[in-house]
Design a protein around this motif. Structure first.
Motif, PDB file in Angstrom:
ATOM      1  N   GLN A 142      53.151  29.902   5.240  1.00  0.00           N
ATOM      2  CA  GLN A 142      51.863  30.130   5.895  1.00  0.00           C
ATOM      3  C   GLN A 142      50.717  29.772   4.961  1.00  0.00           C
ATOM      4  O   GLN A 142      49.720  29.170   5.381  1.00  0.00           O
ATOM      5  N   MET A 143      50.843  30.147   3.683  1.00  0.00           N
ATOM      6  CA  MET A 143      49.801  29.852   2.701  1.00  0.00           C
ATOM      7  C   MET A 143      49.570  28.348   2.576  1.00  0.00           C
ATOM      8  O   MET A 143      48.429  27.876   2.565  1.00  0.00           O
ATOM      9  N   VAL A 144      50.654  27.596   2.504  1.00  0.00           N
ATOM     10  CA  VAL A 144      50.561  26.149   2.351  1.00  0.00           C
ATOM     11  C   VAL A 144      50.081  25.502   3.644  1.00  0.00           C
ATOM     12  O   VAL A 144      49.249  24.584   3.630  1.00  0.00           O
ATOM     13  N   ALA A 145      50.579  25.988   4.776  1.00  0.00           N
ATOM     14  CA  ALA A 145      50.169  25.427   6.060  1.00  0.00           C
ATOM     15  C   ALA A 145      48.669  25.584   6.280  1.00  0.00           C
ATOM     16  O   ALA A 145      48.034  24.748   6.942  1.00  0.00           O
ATOM     17  N   ALA A 146      48.084  26.646   5.726  1.00  0.00           N
ATOM     18  CA  ALA A 146      46.649  26.883   5.879  1.00  0.00           C
ATOM     19  C   ALA A 146      45.814  25.938   5.026  1.00  0.00           C
ATOM     20  O   ALA A 146      44.603  25.837   5.229  1.00  0.00           O
ATOM     21  N   GLY A 147      46.437  25.280   4.045  1.00  0.00           N
ATOM     22  CA  GLY A 147      45.707  24.301   3.256  1.00  0.00           C
ATOM     23  C   GLY A 147      45.802  24.448   1.756  1.00  0.00           C
ATOM     24  O   GLY A 147      45.313  23.593   1.012  1.00  0.00           O
ATOM     25  N   LEU A 148      46.407  25.526   1.261  1.00  0.00           N
ATOM     26  CA  LEU A 148      46.541  25.708  -0.179  1.00  0.00           C
ATOM     27  C   LEU A 148      47.599  24.765  -0.739  1.00  0.00           C
ATOM     28  O   LEU A 148      48.596  24.448  -0.069  1.00  0.00           O
ATOM     29  N   ASP A 149      47.372  24.331  -1.987  1.00  0.00           N
ATOM     30  CA  ASP A 149      48.329  23.451  -2.640  1.00  0.00           C
ATOM     31  C   ASP A 149      49.603  24.226  -2.965  1.00  0.00           C
ATOM     32  O   ASP A 149      49.547  25.342  -3.495  1.00  0.00           O
ATOM     33  N   ALA A 150      50.754  23.631  -2.658  1.00  0.00           N
ATOM     34  CA  ALA A 150      52.030  24.321  -2.878  1.00  0.00           C
ATOM     35  C   ALA A 150      52.239  24.676  -4.345  1.00  0.00           C
ATOM     36  O   ALA A 150      52.775  25.744  -4.665  1.00  0.00           O
ATOM     37  N   ALA A 151      51.790  23.804  -5.256  1.00  0.00           N
ATOM     38  CA  ALA A 151      51.939  24.093  -6.685  1.00  0.00           C
ATOM     39  C   ALA A 151      51.071  25.267  -7.104  1.00  0.00           C
ATOM     40  O   ALA A 151      51.476  26.082  -7.947  1.00  0.00           O
ATOM     41  N   ASP A 152      49.885  25.380  -6.518  1.00  0.00           N
ATOM     42  CA  ASP A 152      49.013  26.511  -6.828  1.00  0.00           C
ATOM     43  C   ASP A 152      49.608  27.813  -6.317  1.00  0.00           C
ATOM     44  O   ASP A 152      49.560  28.851  -6.990  1.00  0.00           O
ATOM     45  N   VAL A 153      50.166  27.785  -5.118  1.00  0.00           N
ATOM     46  CA  VAL A 153      50.824  28.977  -4.575  1.00  0.00           C
ATOM     47  C   VAL A 153      51.985  29.385  -5.472  1.00  0.00           C
ATOM     48  O   VAL A 153      52.164  30.565  -5.786  1.00  0.00           O
ATOM     49  N   ALA A 154      52.777  28.407  -5.915  1.00  0.00           N
ATOM     50  CA  ALA A 154      53.911  28.702  -6.791  1.00  0.00           C
ATOM     51  C   ALA A 154      53.454  29.304  -8.108  1.00  0.00           C
ATOM     52  O   ALA A 154      54.106  30.213  -8.657  1.00  0.00           O
ATOM     53  N   ALA A 155      52.319  28.832  -8.640  1.00  0.00           N
ATOM     54  CA  ALA A 155      51.809  29.358  -9.905  1.00  0.00           C
ATOM     55  C   ALA A 155      51.352  30.801  -9.751  1.00  0.00           C
ATOM     56  O   ALA A 155      51.622  31.648 -10.627  1.00  0.00           O
ATOM     57  N   VAL A 156      50.665  31.109  -8.662  1.00  0.00           N
ATOM     58  CA  VAL A 156      50.259  32.495  -8.421  1.00  0.00           C
ATOM     59  C   VAL A 156      51.486  33.371  -8.228  1.00  0.00           C
ATOM     60  O   VAL A 156      51.564  34.495  -8.748  1.00  0.00           O
ATOM     61  N   ARG A 157      52.454  32.859  -7.518  1.00  0.00           N
ATOM     62  CA  ARG A 157      53.694  33.612  -7.294  1.00  0.00           C
ATOM     63  C   ARG A 157      54.370  33.942  -8.617  1.00  0.00           C
ATOM     64  O   ARG A 157      54.817  35.077  -8.834  1.00  0.00           O
ATOM     65  N   SER A 158      54.415  32.997  -9.522  1.00  0.00           N
ATOM     66  CA  SER A 158      55.069  33.206 -10.819  1.00  0.00           C
ATOM     67  C   SER A 158      54.326  34.224 -11.670  1.00  0.00           C
ATOM     68  O   SER A 158      54.941  35.005 -12.408  1.00  0.00           O
ATOM     69  N   ALA A 159      52.993  34.247 -11.542  1.00  0.00           N
ATOM     70  CA  ALA A 159      52.180  35.136 -12.390  1.00  0.00           C
ATOM     71  C   ALA A 159      52.076  36.550 -11.842  1.00  0.00           C
ATOM     72  O   ALA A 159      51.730  37.477 -12.590  1.00  0.00           O
ATOM     73  N   THR A 160      52.356  36.752 -10.558  1.00  0.00           N
ATOM     74  CA  THR A 160      52.136  38.053  -9.915  1.00  0.00           C
ATOM     75  C   THR A 160      53.383  38.921 -10.004  1.00  0.00           C
ATOM     76  O   THR A 160      54.445  38.551  -9.495  1.00  0.00           O
ATOM     77  N   VAL A 161      53.219  40.073 -10.638  1.00  0.00           N
ATOM     78  CA  VAL A 161      54.362  40.968 -10.830  1.00  0.00           C
ATOM     79  C   VAL A 161      54.158  42.331 -10.180  1.00  0.00           C
ATOM     80  O   VAL A 161      55.093  43.131 -10.106  1.00  0.00           O
ATOM     81  N   ASP A 162      52.938  42.612  -9.710  1.00  0.00           N
ATOM     82  CA  ASP A 162      52.662  43.926  -9.135  1.00  0.00           C
ATOM     83  C   ASP A 162      51.655  43.776  -7.996  1.00  0.00           C
ATOM     84  O   ASP A 162      50.699  43.011  -8.098  1.00  0.00           O
ATOM     85  N   MET A 163      51.881  44.502  -6.912  1.00  0.00           N
ATOM     86  CA  MET A 163      51.024  44.386  -5.742  1.00  0.00           C
ATOM     87  C   MET A 163      49.678  45.058  -5.942  1.00  0.00           C
ATOM     88  O   MET A 163      48.648  44.568  -5.447  1.00  0.00           O
ATOM     89  N   TRP A 164      49.652  46.170  -6.654  1.00  0.00           N
ATOM     90  CA  TRP A 164      48.452  46.985  -6.683  1.00  0.00           C
ATOM     91  C   TRP A 164      47.782  47.056  -8.052  1.00  0.00           C
ATOM     92  O   TRP A 164      46.686  47.621  -8.164  1.00  0.00           O
ATOM     93  N   ARG A 165      48.366  46.508  -9.074  1.00  0.00           N
ATOM     94  CA  ARG A 165      47.763  46.553 -10.399  1.00  0.00           C
ATOM     95  C   ARG A 165      46.416  45.837 -10.393  1.00  0.00           C
ATOM     96  O   ARG A 165      46.301  44.701  -9.958  1.00  0.00           O
TER      97      ARG A 165
END
Length: 356
Positions: free
Chosen positions: A19-42
């Motif tokens: 959904q994130m990519v379909a909306a227009g975000l770059d797939a590599a950018d989404v992957a980078a945020v995914r890799s860096a995110t370890v906690d939902m609420w921190r």
């Protein structure tokens, strides 16, 4: 005020990356945020809001305000459960305002409508979109997203809808989400009925409703009641999704719980009681519906397939299940949008008068 609950960001990325990519975000950018995110609420490094906001800041600095608005939208996702999420929403609104002010391709107006609710009125901020110089006497399409994807998140979709149909689009957050404060409840349909009435005064009297996800619930309600001239229901829950004992996935029970006004995570019995009256079975048992298109992905994990196929055989109703895609056909968005635009344009071209 919303609440936090145990939620693994990896689960959200697994379900929402397409959904994130379909909306227009770059797939590599989404992957980078995914890799860096370890906690939902921190509220710091490795936290969902911080990592998405960093991406948004980078997009804004490079002049891509459209992508910055999308990234801030994901930063405040999936609910306004804390100050960091609310700050992300304010930043998204600021970037979005700058973006639409600089975009000559779409006519945009933000307006606050007071609509009836519970014996008084409630303010509903809306976005009006149309082609530049659009005449007043055109149809209006109400456009509503879901419990976690709101009007600003879907700006590109709504702008494309306005340009492709020649109608004026009135986008709003459904009750309990974004800027619409009455909580999600069976009674909150009254808010949307008030928007239908307001929309009839904005154009040529014809009003259509396109709802996505929980926004599709409200489109199903207005369509089944026959209070609009046509309704598109994309991935909308209508009956089976509200059945007691249903299974929730990817944090959706608490996303809905936030929208329904809980201040803590409800137990299954509590949320069942709160949502019990939302089933549209009484409307499904009637035969007064406006023309309707009901469409979804065949592999939806959030809304049972029964809530789409239950419309099969209804008068003036077309049903589409798109194979090999999930909730709201997000991974095949272009295909879904093609069906929707063709159907809406055909209904608009019919030139029918307003519903009484």
């Amino acid at each position: 005020m919303g609440y936090q609950w145990p939620l693994d960001p990896a689960v959200l990325f697994e379900e929402r990356s397409a959904q994130m990519v379909a909306a227009g975000l770059d797939a590599a950018d989404v992957a980078a945020v995914r890799s860096a995110t370890v906690d939902m609420w921190r509220d710091g490094d490795g936290g969902w809001v911080r990592e998405w906001s960093r991406l948004a800041e980078r997009y804004a600095a490079s002049g891509r305000l459209d992508l910055a608005a999308l990234a801030y939208g994901w930063a405040k996702f999936p609910s306004l459960a804390d100050d960091a999420k609310r700050t992300a929403l304010r930043r998204q609104a600021d970037v979005h305002a700058r973006m639409v002010a600089a975009d000559p391709s779409i006519e945009f107006e933000r307006r606050i409508l007071d609509v009836p609710f519970a014996g008084t009125t409630t303010p509903v901020p809306v976005h009006l979109l149309g082609t530049p110089g659009l005449a007043a006497d055109v149809p209006v399409i109400l456009a509503s997203g879901g419990v976690d994807t709101w009007k600003t998140d879907l700006h590109g979709t709504w702008a494309g809808l306005a340009l492709a149909t020649g109608a004026r689009v009135l986008a709003f957050d459904i009750p309990g989400t974004g800027e619409t404060s009455p909580p999600l409840s069976p009674d909150s349909v009254e808010v949307v009925e008030g928007l239908v009435a307001a929309a009839r005064r904005l154009g040529d009297g014809r009003v259509f409703h396109f709802g996505i996800s929980m926004g599709g619930y409200f489109a199903a309600a207005t369509g089944l009641k026959g209070t609009v001239d046509g309704a598109v229901v994309c991935g909308g829950p209508v009956e089976a999704a509200f059945a007691p004992g249903r299974e929730w996935h990817a944090g959706m029970a608490d996303i809905v719980g936030n929208a329904a006004g809980f201040d803590r995570s409800p137990d299954p019995a509590e949320i069942n009681r709160r949502l019990r009256g939302m089933s549209l079975r009484p409307l499904l048992d009637q035969d007064v519906n406006a023309p309707m298109l009901v469409i979804n992905g065949a592999d939806d994990i959030h809304v049972p397939q029964d809530d789409t196929v239950v419309f099969t055989g209804r008068r003036d109703t077309r049903v589409e299940l798109i194979p090999d895609t999930g909730h709201c056909a997000a991974s095949k968005f272009a295909e879904m949008a093609g069906h929707v635009l063709a159907w809406l344009n055909a209904r608009i071209a019919e030139g029918k008068g307003a519903v009484a």
